[in-house]
Design a protein around this motif. Structure first.
Motif, PDB file in Angstrom:
ATOM      1  N   ALA A  11     -17.918  -8.007  -3.104  1.00 20.69           N
ATOM      2  CA  ALA A  11     -16.553  -7.584  -3.389  1.00 20.69           C
ATOM      3  C   ALA A  11     -15.790  -7.517  -2.069  1.00 20.69           C
ATOM      4  O   ALA A  11     -16.271  -6.919  -1.096  1.00 20.69           O
ATOM      5  N   SER A  12     -14.601  -8.115  -2.034  1.00 25.73           N
ATOM      6  CA  SER A  12     -13.814  -8.106  -0.810  1.00 25.73           C
ATOM      7  C   SER A  12     -12.339  -8.051  -1.158  1.00 25.73           C
ATOM      8  O   SER A  12     -11.915  -8.533  -2.213  1.00 25.73           O
ATOM      9  N   ARG A  13     -11.552  -7.517  -0.253  1.00 23.04           N
ATOM     10  CA  ARG A  13     -10.107  -7.420  -0.482  1.00 23.04           C
ATOM     11  C   ARG A  13      -9.426  -8.758  -0.246  1.00 23.04           C
ATOM     12  O   ARG A  13      -8.364  -9.035  -0.802  1.00 23.04           O
ATOM     13  N   LEU A  14     -10.004  -9.567   0.624  1.00 23.36           N
ATOM     14  CA  LEU A  14      -9.462 -10.873   0.941  1.00 23.36           C
ATOM     15  C   LEU A  14     -10.466 -11.948   0.531  1.00 23.36           C
ATOM     16  O   LEU A  14     -11.643 -11.642   0.339  1.00 23.36           O
ATOM     17  N   ASN A  48     -19.358  -9.472   5.717  1.00 20.43           N
ATOM     18  CA  ASN A  48     -18.189  -8.633   5.484  1.00 20.43           C
ATOM     19  C   ASN A  48     -18.007  -8.416   3.991  1.00 20.43           C
ATOM     20  O   ASN A  48     -18.425  -9.225   3.172  1.00 20.43           O
ATOM     21  N   GLY A  49     -17.359  -7.300   3.644  1.00 20.30           N
ATOM     22  CA  GLY A  49     -17.196  -6.971   2.239  1.00 20.30           C
ATOM     23  C   GLY A  49     -18.332  -6.073   1.786  1.00 20.30           C
ATOM     24  O   GLY A  49     -19.185  -5.647   2.565  1.00 20.30           O
ATOM     25  N   SER A  50     -18.366  -5.809   0.497  1.00 20.77           N
ATOM     26  CA  SER A  50     -19.401  -4.962  -0.081  1.00 20.77           C
ATOM     27  C   SER A  50     -20.400  -5.839  -0.815  1.00 20.77           C
ATOM     28  O   SER A  50     -20.036  -6.516  -1.777  1.00 20.77           O
ATOM     29  N   TRP A  51     -21.641  -5.790  -0.376  1.00 20.65           N
ATOM     30  CA  TRP A  51     -22.700  -6.647  -0.898  1.00 20.65           C
ATOM     31  C   TRP A  51     -23.673  -5.842  -1.743  1.00 20.65           C
ATOM     32  O   TRP A  51     -23.982  -4.691  -1.435  1.00 20.65           O
ATOM     33  N   GLY A  52     -24.191  -6.489  -2.769  1.00 19.21           N
ATOM     34  CA  GLY A  52     -25.284  -5.906  -3.516  1.00 19.21           C
ATOM     35  C   GLY A  52     -26.611  -6.200  -2.838  1.00 19.21           C
ATOM     36  O   GLY A  52     -26.665  -6.831  -1.792  1.00 19.21           O
ATOM     37  N   GLN A  53     -27.672  -5.762  -3.495  1.00 15.26           N
ATOM     38  CA  GLN A  53     -29.016  -5.950  -2.922  1.00 15.26           C
ATOM     39  C   GLN A  53     -29.580  -7.335  -3.232  1.00 15.26           C
ATOM     40  O   GLN A  53     -30.593  -7.745  -2.668  1.00 15.26           O
ATOM     41  N   GLY A  54     -28.925  -8.046  -4.128  1.00 18.56           N
ATOM     42  CA  GLY A  54     -29.361  -9.397  -4.472  1.00 18.56           C
ATOM     43  C   GLY A  54     -30.277  -9.429  -5.678  1.00 18.56           C
ATOM     44  O   GLY A  54     -30.963  -8.452  -5.992  1.00 18.56           O
ATOM     45  N   THR A  55     -30.286 -10.560  -6.348  1.00 15.07           N
ATOM     46  CA  THR A  55     -31.201 -10.782  -7.460  1.00 15.07           C
ATOM     47  C   THR A  55     -31.853 -12.147  -7.268  1.00 15.07           C
ATOM     48  O   THR A  55     -31.187 -13.133  -6.953  1.00 15.07           O
TER      49      THR A  55
END
Length: 125
Positions: free
Chosen positions: A98-101, A112-119
């Motif tokens: 998730a990112s603003r830009l 940069n941005g909000s990352w999950g842990q991955g699947t």
């Protein structure tokens, strides 16, 4: 920062299909660009698809730009990556971001941005 959690990975045969999803908490995704990034074993992170913020696209419609269709349901704060015709080279850990830009290649490298842990997605017979 928002929290991102992916799910839906697994083992699939070549030519098969798999949908992975990502739930975001902490804010509405309407104001965020949502992207899928993957990392195959021994390779760099690769941007797979991204969906612009504030899209009013209907749920399940393709709002992404990339090889695999991507949809978002703003009412559920959830995004999906619809993978069809999978190949062994699609084997990778898939991350939702998730990112603003709009996520750039540099953003991917720098995470940069909000990352999950991955699947994990494994394409193998």
């Amino acid at each position: 920062a928002v929290q991102v959690v992916e799910s839906g990975g697994g083992l699939v045969q070549p030519g098969g299909s798999l949908n992975v999803s990502c739930v975001v908490s902490g804010d509405t995704i309407r104001g965020y660009w949502m992207s899928w990034v993957r990392q195959a074993p021994g390779t760099n992170l690769e941007l797979v698809s991204r969906s612009p913020s504030n899209t009013g696209a209907a749920p399940n419609s393709n709002s992404g730009t990339g090889r695999f269709p991507m949809s978002r349901d703003n009412s559920k704060n959830t995004v999906y990556l619809h993978m069809n015709g999978l190949k062994p080279e699609d084997t990778a850990v898939y991350y939702c971001v998730a990112s603003r830009l709009p996520l750039s290649a540099t953003d991917v490298v720098r995470r940069n941005g909000s990352w999950g842990q991955g699947t994990q997605v494994i394409v193998s017979s």
